[in-house]
Scaffold this motif. Structure first.
Motif, short mmCIF file in Angstrom:
data_model
loop_
_atom_site.label_atom_id
_atom_site.label_comp_id
_atom_site.label_asym_id
_atom_site.label_seq_id
_atom_site.Cartn_x
_atom_site.Cartn_y
_atom_site.Cartn_z
N PRO A 3 0.84 -1.21 0.00
CA PRO A 3 0.00 0.00 0.00
C PRO A 3 0.87 1.26 0.00
O PRO A 3 1.97 1.27 0.53
N GLU A 4 0.33 2.30 -0.60
CA GLU A 4 1.06 3.56 -0.69
C GLU A 4 1.11 4.26 0.66
O GLU A 4 0.14 4.28 1.41
N ASN A 5 2.27 4.82 0.97
CA ASN A 5 2.46 5.58 2.19
C ASN A 5 1.54 6.80 2.15
O ASN A 5 1.54 7.56 1.18
N PRO A 6 0.74 7.05 3.21
CA PRO A 6 -0.18 8.19 3.17
C PRO A 6 0.54 9.54 3.09
O PRO A 6 0.01 10.49 2.51
N TRP A 7 1.74 9.66 3.64
CA TRP A 7 2.49 10.91 3.55
C TRP A 7 2.94 11.17 2.12
O TRP A 7 2.91 12.30 1.64
N THR A 8 3.34 10.13 1.42
CA THR A 8 3.74 10.27 0.03
C THR A 8 2.55 10.68 -0.82
O THR A 8 2.66 11.57 -1.67
N ARG A 9 1.43 10.07 -0.58
CA ARG A 9 0.21 10.40 -1.33
C ARG A 9 -0.19 11.86 -1.07
O ARG A 9 -0.51 12.60 -2.01
N THR A 10 -0.15 12.30 0.17
CA THR A 10 -0.50 13.68 0.51
C THR A 10 0.45 14.67 -0.15
O THR A 10 0.02 15.69 -0.70
N ARG A 12 2.16 14.27 -2.89
CA ARG A 12 1.86 14.29 -4.32
C ARG A 12 0.61 15.11 -4.61
O ARG A 12 0.56 15.88 -5.56
N GLN A 13 -0.40 14.98 -3.77
CA GLN A 13 -1.65 15.73 -3.96
C GLN A 13 -1.41 17.23 -3.80
O GLN A 13 -1.94 18.03 -4.57
#
Length: 91
Positions: A3-10, A12-13
């Motif tokens: 699963p994608e790291n939530p910090w990385t996803r944030t 990127r957003q």
């Protein structure tokens, strides 16, 4: 698949929002205290907002034309560079 790291996803957003709205980058740089902010076709140049008070208006560059937001300091930061999140963390 991991699963994608939530910090990385944030991160990127946040970058995606700022890429679509260059006026937000201008506003952010002004809030960080830069002077002599100039826009160009590729991004912005200004004084460095990180660790020192430079009067050089070409000391700090922000690029948005590569599909991400990158920056580089050309003065006493020793050529330091990074993305938008790293800039906010350093400040």
């Amino acid at each position: 698949m991991q699963p994608e790291n939530p910090w990385t996803r944030t991160a990127r957003q946040v970058q995606d929002v700022y890429l679509r709205r260059p006026d937000l980058i201008r506003n952010l740089l002004e809030r960080l205290g830069v002077r002599a902010l100039r826009a160009s076709a590729r991004g912005f140049s200004c004084t460095c907002p990180i660790h020192h008070d430079s009067d050089n208006p070409n000391a700090f560059h922000v690029w948005m034309d590569r599909g991400f937001i990158g920056w580089k300091c050309y003065t006493r930061c020793g050529g330091e560079r990074g993305d938008l999140i790293k800039l906010l963390m350093k400040k």
